[in-house]
Motif scaffolding. Structure first.
Motif, PDB file in Angstrom:
ATOM      1  N   SER A   4      -1.806  -5.956  -8.336  1.00 60.35           N
ATOM      2  CA  SER A   4      -0.709  -6.893  -8.522  1.00 60.35           C
ATOM      3  C   SER A   4      -0.761  -7.939  -7.411  1.00 60.35           C
ATOM      4  O   SER A   4      -1.541  -7.825  -6.465  1.00 60.35           O
ATOM      5  CB  SER A   4       0.624  -6.151  -8.466  1.00 60.35           C
ATOM      6  N   TYR A   5       0.120  -8.913  -7.512  1.00 62.65           N
ATOM      7  CA  TYR A   5       0.205  -9.892  -6.430  1.00 62.65           C
ATOM      8  C   TYR A   5       0.584  -9.204  -5.117  1.00 62.65           C
ATOM      9  O   TYR A   5       0.057  -9.555  -4.052  1.00 62.65           O
ATOM     10  CB  TYR A   5       1.230 -10.982  -6.761  1.00 62.65           C
ATOM     11  N   SER A   6       1.477  -8.217  -5.170  1.00 62.02           N
ATOM     12  CA  SER A   6       1.897  -7.518  -3.952  1.00 62.02           C
ATOM     13  C   SER A   6       0.708  -6.865  -3.259  1.00 62.02           C
ATOM     14  O   SER A   6       0.563  -6.933  -2.036  1.00 62.02           O
ATOM     15  CB  SER A   6       2.956  -6.464  -4.277  1.00 62.02           C
ATOM     16  N   TYR A  18      -4.737  -0.196   2.673  1.00 67.98           N
ATOM     17  CA  TYR A  18      -5.218   1.186   2.568  1.00 67.98           C
ATOM     18  C   TYR A  18      -4.047   2.164   2.633  1.00 67.98           C
ATOM     19  O   TYR A  18      -3.951   3.092   1.820  1.00 67.98           O
ATOM     20  CB  TYR A  18      -6.222   1.489   3.682  1.00 67.98           C
ATOM     21  N   ASN A  19      -3.154   1.971   3.591  1.00 69.07           N
ATOM     22  CA  ASN A  19      -2.046   2.902   3.757  1.00 69.07           C
ATOM     23  C   ASN A  19      -1.067   2.851   2.596  1.00 69.07           C
ATOM     24  O   ASN A  19      -0.532   3.880   2.174  1.00 69.07           O
ATOM     25  CB  ASN A  19      -1.324   2.617   5.077  1.00 69.07           C
ATOM     26  N   ASP A  20      -0.845   1.658   2.061  1.00 65.40           N
ATOM     27  CA  ASP A  20       0.106   1.522   0.953  1.00 65.40           C
ATOM     28  C   ASP A  20      -0.476   1.973  -0.379  1.00 65.40           C
ATOM     29  O   ASP A  20       0.193   2.667  -1.151  1.00 65.40           O
ATOM     30  CB  ASP A  20       0.552   0.056   0.829  1.00 65.40           C
ATOM     31  N   TYR A  21      -1.722   1.587  -0.670  1.00 70.23           N
ATOM     32  CA  TYR A  21      -2.240   1.719  -2.032  1.00 70.23           C
ATOM     33  C   TYR A  21      -3.340   2.762  -2.202  1.00 70.23           C
ATOM     34  O   TYR A  21      -3.642   3.143  -3.333  1.00 70.23           O
ATOM     35  CB  TYR A  21      -2.750   0.357  -2.520  1.00 70.23           C
ATOM     36  N   VAL A  22      -3.943   3.199  -1.116  1.00 71.00           N
ATOM     37  CA  VAL A  22      -5.014   4.196  -1.227  1.00 71.00           C
ATOM     38  C   VAL A  22      -4.528   5.544  -0.706  1.00 71.00           C
ATOM     39  O   VAL A  22      -4.519   6.539  -1.431  1.00 71.00           O
ATOM     40  CB  VAL A  22      -6.277   3.751  -0.457  1.00 71.00           C
ATOM     41  N   ALA A  23      -4.094   5.584   0.540  1.00 74.17           N
ATOM     42  CA  ALA A  23      -3.663   6.843   1.145  1.00 74.17           C
ATOM     43  C   ALA A  23      -2.207   7.166   0.856  1.00 74.17           C
ATOM     44  O   ALA A  23      -1.796   8.319   0.986  1.00 74.17           O
ATOM     45  CB  ALA A  23      -3.879   6.779   2.653  1.00 74.17           C
ATOM     46  N   CYS A 281       5.299  -4.319  10.146  1.00 75.75           N
ATOM     47  CA  CYS A 281       4.423  -3.283   9.587  1.00 75.75           C
ATOM     48  C   CYS A 281       4.862  -1.889  10.053  1.00 75.75           C
ATOM     49  O   CYS A 281       5.053  -1.660  11.253  1.00 75.75           O
ATOM     50  CB  CYS A 281       2.978  -3.547  10.005  1.00 75.75           C
ATOM     51  N   PRO A 282       4.996  -0.934   9.151  1.00 77.14           N
ATOM     52  CA  PRO A 282       5.424   0.416   9.523  1.00 77.14           C
ATOM     53  C   PRO A 282       4.291   1.314  10.017  1.00 77.14           C
ATOM     54  O   PRO A 282       4.529   2.487  10.336  1.00 77.14           O
ATOM     55  CB  PRO A 282       6.001   0.957   8.218  1.00 77.14           C
ATOM     56  N   TYR A 283       3.072   0.783  10.083  1.00 78.74           N
ATOM     57  CA  TYR A 283       1.922   1.627  10.425  1.00 78.74           C
ATOM     58  C   TYR A 283       1.409   1.402  11.842  1.00 78.74           C
ATOM     59  O   TYR A 283       0.296   1.813  12.182  1.00 78.74           O
ATOM     60  CB  TYR A 283       0.787   1.393   9.416  1.00 78.74           C
ATOM     61  N   ALA A 284       2.205   0.765  12.694  1.00 77.71           N
ATOM     62  CA  ALA A 284       1.750   0.468  14.056  1.00 77.71           C
ATOM     63  C   ALA A 284       1.431   1.735  14.848  1.00 77.71           C
ATOM     64  O   ALA A 284       0.562   1.724  15.726  1.00 77.71           O
ATOM     65  CB  ALA A 284       2.802  -0.357  14.789  1.00 77.71           C
ATOM     66  N   SER A 285       2.107   2.832  14.527  1.00 74.21           N
ATOM     67  CA  SER A 285       1.875   4.078  15.280  1.00 74.21           C
ATOM     68  C   SER A 285       0.473   4.636  15.065  1.00 74.21           C
ATOM     69  O   SER A 285      -0.008   5.443  15.874  1.00 74.21           O
ATOM     70  CB  SER A 285       2.913   5.136  14.888  1.00 74.21           C
TER      71      SER A 285
END
Length: 302
Positions: A4-6, A18-23, A281-285
Motif C-alpha cells: 500500500s502507500y503506507s 521490516y519491523n512493521d511489515y515483515v517482523a 519511530c517506536p523502534y529506537a530501542s
C-alpha cells in the motif's frame, strides 16, 4: 506481495518497514488513538453521504447529524479492540489523572461529538462551495491493482465527477488533523492517481483524474482544499519507482531468515536515520542510529 502507500512510504526507512511489515515487531508503547478518531468519524460520515446517496434525502444534513453519536461509538470500539495483527489502542482523554494525557485532544466523549458535529455542518458548506457532487460520487473507492503477481493497494476517500461549470474528475483525500499539511504527502494522492490510471490502461481507455486534492475538514470552506495537478509522466515515473521498490524489498526478504536476530535484520534492512524518519519511530530501542537521532532531537528541544 501486497504494498500500500503506507508501506511504500514506510520503506523510506527499510528497518522501520521490516519491523512493521515483515517482523511485526511489538511497539512496546501506549498506542493512543484519540487523535485519529475525529478524522475517521468525519470520513465515515461523508463516505456514507456519498455511498448511500444521503444527499438525495429531503434534509441530508440533519440525517447525517443523527448518525454522529453512533458512528463515534462504533469508531471508539473498533480502535480499542484488537484486530488481526493490530493490537488494541487506547484513548487518552485530556487530563492530569491516571490514564489521561495533559495534551489530549478532547476531555471526554461529548467534546469529541461536538467537534464532529461542527465538522459535519462545515462539510456541507464545503460540498456546496466546491460543488463536490455530480454524475459520479464514489466513496472509499477500491483501487487495488495486481501487477505480475504483486498487489499495489489503495482506497481513495472520494472519486467525484463535479457538476457544471467544472465537470472535472477528482480524487479527494480527507484530512482531520488540526495541523494543516503536517501529516500529508502529495505522493499519497499521486499513488491513487497511478492506480486509477493503471486500471484505465488495463481497460484500454487510459484516463487520469483532472485534479487531485486534500480536503481539510477543519478549515474554512473557501480555504479547505489543497489542489495538485497530475500528469501521465508523474504516474509513469511513480509506477517505475514502485516496481523497483517491490523488487528491492523482495530481494531483501530472501536474504533474511524468519525470526532472525535483530542485528541481522538491521544489516539487511538498513536504517535510514534522519529526523523525519526517526522523530516518532517506536523502534529506537533496537536501532542505535535511530536512538542517536532521537537523542539529538531531545537535546535541541531543551
Amino acid at each position: 506481495m501486497y504494498l500500500s502507500y503506507s508501506g511504500f512510504k514506510k520503506y523510506e526507512c527499510p528497518f522501520a518497514y521490516y519491523n512493521d511489515y515483515v517482523a511485526h515487531t511489538p511497539k512496546g508503547e501506549v498506542d493512543d488513538r484519540l487523535g485519529s478518531v475525529f478524522g475517521t468519524v468525519v470520513g465515515k460520515l461523508f463516505e456514507d453521504f456519498y455511498a448511500q446517496k444521503i444527499w438525495k434525502q429531503p434534509q441530508p444534513q440533519g440525517y447525517l447529524m443523527e448518525r454522529v453519536e453512533k458512528t463515534v461509538d462504533k469508531t471508539i470500539q473498533r480502535e480499542t479492540t484488537p484486530w488481526k495483527e493490530r493490537p488494541a489502542g487506547v484513548l487518552l482523554w485530556k487530563g492530569e489523572g491516571s490514564g489521561q494525557n495533559p495534551k489530549g485532544m478532547y476531555a471526554d466523549r461529548q467534546e469529541l461529538i461536538a467537534d464532529v458535529r461542527d465538522a459535519v455542518a462545515r462539510g456541507f458548506q464545503i460540498i456546496r462551495h466546491h460543488r463536490l457532487l455530480g454524475p459520479r460520487t464514489d466513496a472509499e473507492y477500491k483501487l487495488d491493482f495486481e501487477f505480475e503477481g504483486d498487489m499495489y493497494a489503495g482506497r481513495a476517500d472520494f472519486v467525484i465527477q463535479r457538476t457544471k461549470p467544472h465537470g472535472d474528475l477528482l480524487i479527494v483525500d480527507g484530512k482531520g488533523s488540526r495541523h494543516r499539511g503536517r501529516y500529508v504527502d502529495p505522493k499519497q494522492l499521486q499513488w491513487y492517481g497511478m492506480l486509477f490510471w493503471l486500471h484505465s490502461l488495463k481497460a484500454g481507455k487510459p484516463l487520469l483524474p483532472d485534479k487531485l486534492a486534500f480536503l481539510y475538514w477543519r478549515e474554512d470552506p473557501a480555504e479547505c482544499m489543497d489542489w495538485l495537478e497530475i500528469s501521465e509522466g508523474d504516474v509513469q515515473d511513480l509506477f517505475e519507482t514502485v516496481k523497483d521498490t517491490v523488487q528491492e524489498i523482495q530481494q531483501r526478504e530472501k536474504m533474511i531468515l524468519p525470526n532472525a536476530p535483530v542485528e541481522d535484520a538491521r544489516g539487511v534492512f538498513k536504517p535510514k536515520a534522519n529526523e523525519k524518519n526517526c522523530r516518532f519511530c517506536p523502534y529506537a530501542s533496537i536501532c542505535p542510529p535511530g536512538a542517536k537521532v532521537q537523542a539529538s532531537i531531545k537535546e535541541k528541544q531543551r
